[in-house]
Design a protein around this motif. Structure first.
Motif, mmCIF file in Angstrom:
data_model
loop_
_atom_site.group_PDB
_atom_site.id
_atom_site.type_symbol
_atom_site.label_atom_id
_atom_site.label_comp_id
_atom_site.label_asym_id
_atom_site.label_seq_id
_atom_site.Cartn_x
_atom_site.Cartn_y
_atom_site.Cartn_z
ATOM 1 N N PHE A 358 9.978 5.958 -20.841
ATOM 2 C CA PHE A 358 10.611 4.718 -21.270
ATOM 3 C C PHE A 358 12.131 4.860 -21.304
ATOM 4 N N LEU A 360 16.024 6.221 -20.304
ATOM 5 C CA LEU A 360 16.874 6.547 -19.168
ATOM 6 C C LEU A 360 17.223 8.022 -19.235
ATOM 7 N N VAL B 211 20.997 1.849 -28.843
ATOM 8 C CA VAL B 211 20.063 2.766 -28.192
ATOM 9 C C VAL B 211 19.238 2.027 -27.136
ATOM 10 N N ASN B 214 21.524 1.025 -24.083
ATOM 11 C CA ASN B 214 22.163 2.049 -23.271
ATOM 12 C C ASN B 214 21.264 3.204 -22.903
ATOM 13 N N ARG B 215 20.132 3.314 -23.547
ATOM 14 C CA ARG B 215 19.326 4.500 -23.303
ATOM 15 C C ARG B 215 17.918 4.196 -22.812
ATOM 16 N N THR B 216 17.566 2.944 -22.670
ATOM 17 C CA THR B 216 16.209 2.668 -22.203
ATOM 18 C C THR B 216 16.229 1.914 -20.889
ATOM 19 N N ARG B 217 15.120 1.991 -20.207
ATOM 20 C CA ARG B 217 14.956 1.283 -18.942
ATOM 21 C C ARG B 217 15.084 -0.215 -19.158
ATOM 22 N N PHE B 218 14.465 -0.653 -20.245
ATOM 23 C CA PHE B 218 14.529 -2.078 -20.545
ATOM 24 C C PHE B 218 15.985 -2.523 -20.706
ATOM 25 N N PHE B 220 18.620 -1.173 -19.482
ATOM 26 C CA PHE B 220 19.328 -1.157 -18.205
ATOM 27 C C PHE B 220 19.035 -2.428 -17.423
ATOM 28 N N ASP B 221 17.748 -2.797 -17.400
ATOM 29 C CA ASP B 221 17.371 -4.033 -16.698
ATOM 30 C C ASP B 221 18.099 -5.226 -17.297
ATOM 31 N N ARG B 223 20.956 -5.263 -18.978
ATOM 32 C CA ARG B 223 22.379 -5.266 -18.650
ATOM 33 C C ARG B 223 22.601 -5.590 -17.180
ATOM 34 N N ALA B 224 21.721 -5.084 -16.330
ATOM 35 C CA ALA B 224 21.867 -5.367 -14.903
ATOM 36 C C ALA B 224 21.755 -6.863 -14.658
ATOM 37 N N ALA B 227 24.930 -8.415 -15.626
ATOM 38 C CA ALA B 227 26.065 -8.099 -14.767
ATOM 39 C C ALA B 227 25.949 -8.808 -13.429
#
Lengths: 508, 373
Positions: A358, A360, B211, B214-218, B220-221, B223-224, B227
């Motif tokens: 889960f 990164l 957290v 900045n630290r999970t796949r969710f 990142f998706d 923020r992407a 952006a």
């Protein structure tokens, strides 16, 4: 180029126009000095007429009515542009649109024209016509700055050549005394790369099988309607299609929508590069979108390694080995304001080395970004700079590196070397060739016919959403391909037999 | 490489600092224009800071701002404009108050249940806007504004005497909540007051926000998507699911925004329960650049202006209007928008230039080496 047109300010150095020093702080200043620019991407409003597009922003010059119309006709006649001021821009083909752009610039009184990669979207016949226009302008005493990475074009149209590499002038040449090879060596600093593939690596193992794929112009868009997908759809279908093409639309479709992809069928095998030639806007974008899953197929099926993936979401497709070099790297391939290592995660957020379950894996992603930067020669001072600060070629190398790092089995490569300098181009070609040798199946979509012919094992021509012709890249010439791209020729593009792909007859 | 990191921090700080300086300057101009001393009000307000009771007030208020602003920021990070925080937290507070007044579990169960009720209510209310956007393409800006108005009516209905309302004097309340649902705070003495226990929940939320983002796949998706919508779609983010999920999370967080006051102090929802927190939170999230640390700073600043400004009315020898603080808050939002955009563009250009210069220098060195060799 941006500095000349006043979009960016120089840090040092001077610009002299007609022997007089000039400083531009905005494009308006440049226009006032008689410098006009024709951008690579057209800046026209589709739903306005030529007249309206031309006067937009300079209504003060000749008004917006009869005077302006007269002036447009006058310019059009004088330089042989052949433009009718009252046509809607959306009805015009790509070449005509480009002439409208040129006219726009002339209308504003430009004496110096900058053309940025003007031939990228044209078929060879249209390129010749453009060159005739340019010669006409020249004979009327105007100056043209023609920016291109295609050596043959530069040699045939220019009177004087300046070669720029990595931001500095590396040499000048006079076309009559220069061969393409010498010019290329100036550009790359070494030998001219060719996109030729050495030996065939095509196997009989199908990787991607597309059957009767059909997509309608409206609907079936996976992304949210409101969020900007619509304008694309609206323009894509009509951009390059000749008038009258709409007749092909059948009434059986729901809402009588235009078929932007019509009954497309093909198979790509492991180790095969299939090239798709076509004037932009004939269904390439929709084909890519349907394959990567950002747009649903309205009918037909897509099979990948024996599995039906027609209904799969984009992420599942990418995870299972579909690599994607997007058409428009700024819109689809990068997060421009994010650092390089976050861009390395993009598209592969669920995969190693970017994620552990889960979470990164930021360190993993950063280390791997450093590797890509190293291996693919991405010129950057570090992996923490934003993607926007890299040049187009280096951005593209990063994208290619990212996609190749997940050892895809099928690669969708849309204009993989567009806007990329010759050196980077050769590297990207090498990468695609290497992967192909190891059994990668590639769908190559490109406007660069030399690239298509050189890199592909099989060639198809797309026109108005249909695959109308196929050709053998070993024997075909860009001119022959060009005639099929405008719909003038169909079937198998060789002297004799004609086992056409689509069987559709659409001679005009 | 380190240099670019440092530069990022510099750019991140430059925006708010410029905005604040600009806002203070503009406020002084307003003061000058009305023939007042352009600096004294700031001094008067700052003089309030050393008082412990003012500090407690500021911190408690900031906690509410903070939670609401985190909810707004979550939406902002993916280009969703959740203006409905206001309706979400008020409705959530009412429901929590009603449940708290009518159900009496032991404290270790009661408080989690109340938190869940609040989050669920907020998520439900925001979810309506999410579903509308995903299925019908309704702009969340429009639907959440309307839902705010509907929430007001629902609250009016819930607090009717024949529903769950209890009349106290001429104030409609939802009745006093059971004691087990009172969130324990830190008592600093009778003349100073309590720091709400929910303040720590707010801090935990801020950490969780960072957290997850900045630290999970969710994250990142998410923020992407914020952006670049198109790049995220091409990368495999399911835009619809993303919209719905972030709306739900944003709503759940905003549901908690009213609880510091409800569980820590008032213990009932009444007509004078603060409204408008959700709108203030938008400005705070903007000033804080959607960054948990930045939002904390912004929430404290806002809260300081709120709680220190009443002193202006009683200042001697010259009293000032406490609305000066409101003017200042407005000017801050105004200058934030301008300065951030300016700094962002300037930063991008500057970095492009620097990268170009560094690469040119490297290239020059290479050619020199080649020549030498």
């Amino acid at each position: 180029m941006k500095i000349l047109y006043g979009m960016q300010k120089p840090d040092e150095g001077t610009i002299a126009v007609d022997g007089e020093q000039a400083a531009f702080s905005s494009p308006a200043d440049a226009i006032a000095r008689g410098i006009g620019m024709v951008h690579q991407h057209f800046m026209l409003a589709d739903n306005l007429t030529v007249l309206e597009n031309v006067v937009l922003g300079s209504e003060k010059l000749y008004g917006i009515g009869g005077n302006a119309r007269k002036k447009i006709k006058e310019i059009s006649d004088r330089y042989g542009l052949g433009i009718h001021p009252d046509l809607l821009v959306e009805d015009l083909g790509v070449a005509d649109r480009q002439r409208v752009e040129i006219l726009k610039v002339l209308y504003r009184g430009a004496r110096i024209l900058i053309l940025d990669e003007p031939t990228a979207v044209l078929v060879p016949q249209e390129v010749d016509a453009l060159f005739d226009n340019l010669r006409e302008l020249k004979s009327e005493g105007l100056s043209v700055i023609f920016i291109s990475h295609k050596l043959g074009e530069v040699l045939s149209v220019a009177d004087d050549i300046t070669v720029i590499r990595r931001g500095t002038t590396v040499g000048t040449a006079i076309p009559s005394q220069t061969t393409p090879r010498q010019l290329a060596e100036l550009m790359v600093g070494s030998e001219l790369p060719t996109p030729e593939t050495a030996e065939s690596t095509v196997t009989d193992q199908p990787v991607v099988t597309v059957k009767n794929l059909t997509v309608y112009a409206s609907g079936g868009i996976a992304s949210l309607g409101e969020l900007g997908a619509q304008p694309e759809t609206a323009t894509a279908g009509s951009a390059g299609a000749a008038p009258g093409a709409d007749v092909l639309t059948e009434a059986t479709t729901p809402g009588a929508a235009k078929r932007v992809l019509d009954d497309v069928t093909f198979t790509i095998h492991a180790g095969e590069v299939m090239g798709i030639a076509g004037v932009e806007g004939n269904g390439q974008t929709e084909l890519i979108d349907a394959l990567i899953g950002t747009r649903n197929a309205d009918s037909g099926s897509i099979e990948f390694l024996g599995e039906d993936i027609t209904g799969w979401a984009t992420r599942k497709r990418r995870e299972s080995g579909v690599g994607y070099i997007p058409e428009d790297r700024h819109r689809q391939g990068l997060l421009l304001e994010s650092p390089l290592w976050e861009n390395r995660i993009l598209g592969h957020v669920t995969e190693k080395p970017n994620a552990k379950g889960f979470w990164l894996d930021i360190k993993g992603a950063q280390d791997d970004t450093r590797r890509i930067v190293e291996e693919y020669d991405v010129r950057t001072p570090g992996i923490d700079v934003t993607a926007a600060s890299l040049s187009g070629g280096n951005q593209q190398k990063l994208i290619v590196g990212r996609e190749m790092s997940h050892s895809p089995k099928f690669l969708i490569a849309a204009h993989p070397t567009r806007g990329v300098d010759v050196g980077a181009q050769a590297q990207i070609w090498d990468r695609i060739r290497d992967a192909r040798r190891e059994g990668l199946a590639v769908l190559l979509i490109s406007a660069d016919l030399d690239e298509l012919i050189g890199l592909s094992d099989t060639l198809r021509v797309i026109y108005d959403g249909k695959l109308v012709a196929d050709a053998d890249p070993a024997t075909i010439t860009p001119e022959e391909l060009g005639s099929a791209m405008t719909g003038a020729a169909t079937g198998h593009l060789e002297h004799h037999d004609s086992d056409g792909v689509s069987g559709e007859d659409q001679d005009r | 490489m380190k240099k670019f990191n440092k530069e990022r921090v510099l750019l991140a700080v430059a925006g708010p600092v410029i905005a604040l300086v600009l806002a203070i300057a503009l406020t002084s101009i307003v003061l000058l224009a009305s023939n007042r001393n352009p600096f004294e009000p700031y001094v008067l307000m700052l003089q309030q800071l050393p008082y412990s009771d003012v500090q407690v007030l500021i911190i408690n208020q900031a906690a509410m701002y903070y939670i609401a602003a985190i909810a707004v920021a979550l939406g902002f990070r993916m280009n969703l404009f959740n203006i409905g925080v206001d309706g979400q937290y008020r409705l959530a507070a009412v429901m929590t108050a009603v449940v708290g007044a009518n159900i009496g579990l032991p404290a270790f169960l009661q408080i989690p249940v109340l938190l869940l009720v609040a989050m669920f209510t907020g998520a439900f209310w925001a979810g309506i806007a999410g579903v509308l956007k995903v299925t019908r393409g309704v702009s969340e800006v429009v639907s959440t504004i309307m839902l705010n108005a509907i929430a007001t009516s629902v609250i009016g209905y819930v607090t009717l005497a024949n529903v769950w309302g209890v009349q106290v004097g001429n104030n409609m309340t939802t009745g006093v909540m059971k004691k087990s649902g009172w969130f324990p705070g830190i008592n600093l003495g009778s003349d100073v007051g309590d720091i709400y226990g929910m303040v720590f929940v707010a801090i935990a939320l801020g950490i969780g926000y960072w957290v997850v983002l900045n630290r999970t796949r969710f994250g990142f998706d998410l923020r992407a998507t914020g952006a670049s919508e198109s790049a995220a779609a091409a990368s495999g983010v399911d835009a619809k699911r993303m919209v719905l999920v972030s709306m739900l999370i944003s709503g759940a967080v905003s549901g908690l925004a009213g609880l510091p006051l409800l569980l820590g102090d008032s213990h009932t929802y009444s007509l004078d329960f603060p409204a408008g927190l959700g709108f203030t939170a938008i400005g705070i999230a903007l000033l804080g650049r959607n960054n948990p640390g930045g939002i904390a700073f912004a929430a404290l600043l806002w809260s300081f202006l709120d709680k220190a400004s009443p002193a202006l009315d009683y200042a001697t020898p010259v009293a000032y209007e406490k609305e000066i603080a409101t003017i200042m808050q407005g000017l801050i939002v105004f200058s934030v928008v301008i300065s951030y955009e300016a700094v962002r563009q300037w930063g991008l250009r500057r970095q492009q230039r620097q990268v170009g210069a560094e690469l040119a220098a490297a290239a020059a060195q290479n050619t020199k080496k080649e020549v030498a060799a």
